[in-house]
Design an enzyme around this catalytic site. Structure first.
Site, PDB file in Angstrom:
ATOM      1  N   GLU A 159      15.546  24.898  -0.203  1.00 51.57           N
ATOM      2  CA  GLU A 159      15.123  24.676  -1.581  1.00 51.57           C
ATOM      3  C   GLU A 159      14.797  25.989  -2.280  1.00 51.57           C
ATOM      4  O   GLU A 159      15.172  26.199  -3.434  1.00 51.57           O
ATOM      5  CB  GLU A 159      13.887  23.763  -1.625  1.00 51.57           C
ATOM      6  CG  GLU A 159      14.125  22.391  -1.034  1.00 51.57           C
ATOM      7  CD  GLU A 159      13.803  22.263   0.454  1.00 51.57           C
ATOM      8  OE1 GLU A 159      13.411  21.167   0.872  1.00 51.57           O
ATOM      9  OE2 GLU A 159      13.950  23.253   1.197  1.00 51.57           O
ATOM     10  N   CYS A 216       8.733  21.344   1.849  1.00 55.12           N
ATOM     11  CA  CYS A 216       7.494  21.833   2.451  1.00 55.12           C
ATOM     12  C   CYS A 216       6.559  22.354   1.350  1.00 55.12           C
ATOM     13  O   CYS A 216       6.936  22.432   0.178  1.00 55.12           O
ATOM     14  CB  CYS A 216       7.794  22.937   3.459  1.00 55.12           C
ATOM     15  SG  CYS A 216       8.256  24.528   2.717  1.00 55.12           S
TER      16      CYS A 216
END
Length: 161
Positions: free
Chosen positions: A75, A112
């Protein structure tokens, strides 16, 4: 004292075919990016594909390093690349796909904490939501309309003034 409840709506799809045509295509690009992840230590492969307001798509995948934690998540690879290559273009959607070389991942994995913070920064910077679509190698697909949904009390630049 006041007690507050923080909640959000999560869209749950049984198959990719339930997504819009553009969301399905974006997720398929995330799956392709996942296949090129460099994850020799965790064997956990992650791919991300970002749709920008100019219809460009930027990809990322996790890049591990023997010197933990100097690797980078898919990401953040994608969002930082989008910010570097298209600094003034709004991010609309991030599709994230995960799998493992050691077991079947049958559910989505959310970003995360570090990735949530990075995505939150871009939402704050552009003053608009970034939709997040997540899937495992199999199973259901999750979609939330904004990073604020999964990180409702995000730290941002307003605290640094």
């Amino acid at each position: 004292m006041e007690k507050r409840r923080i909640s959000f709506d999560l869209l749950v799809f049984d198959t990719l075919d339930e997504l819009s045509k553009s969301e399905k295509a974006l997720m398929q690009i995330a799956v392709e990016a996942r296949e090129n992840a460099y994850a020799p230590y965790s064997k956990f492969m992650v791919g991300a594909a970002i749709l920008l307001a100019n219809d460009e798509i930027v990809i990322g995948n996790n890049q591990e390093n023997a010197s933990y934690p100097s690797g980078l998540c898919a990401e953040r690879v994608a969002i930082f690349q989008a910010g570097a290559k298209y600094p003034k273009v709004e991010i609309k959607t991030i599709a994230i796909s995960v799998s493992s070389k050691t077991h079947i991942v049958d559910r989505p994995a959310a970003p995360c904490g570090n990735c949530r913070q990075a995505i939150a920064e871009y939402e704050q910077k552009q003053n608009s939501s970034i939709a997040i679509i997540m899937m495992g190698a199999s199973g259901k697909i999750f979609k939330c309309e904004s990073l604020e949904d999964i990180l409702p009390l995000a730290f941002g630049s307003s605290y640094l003034k």
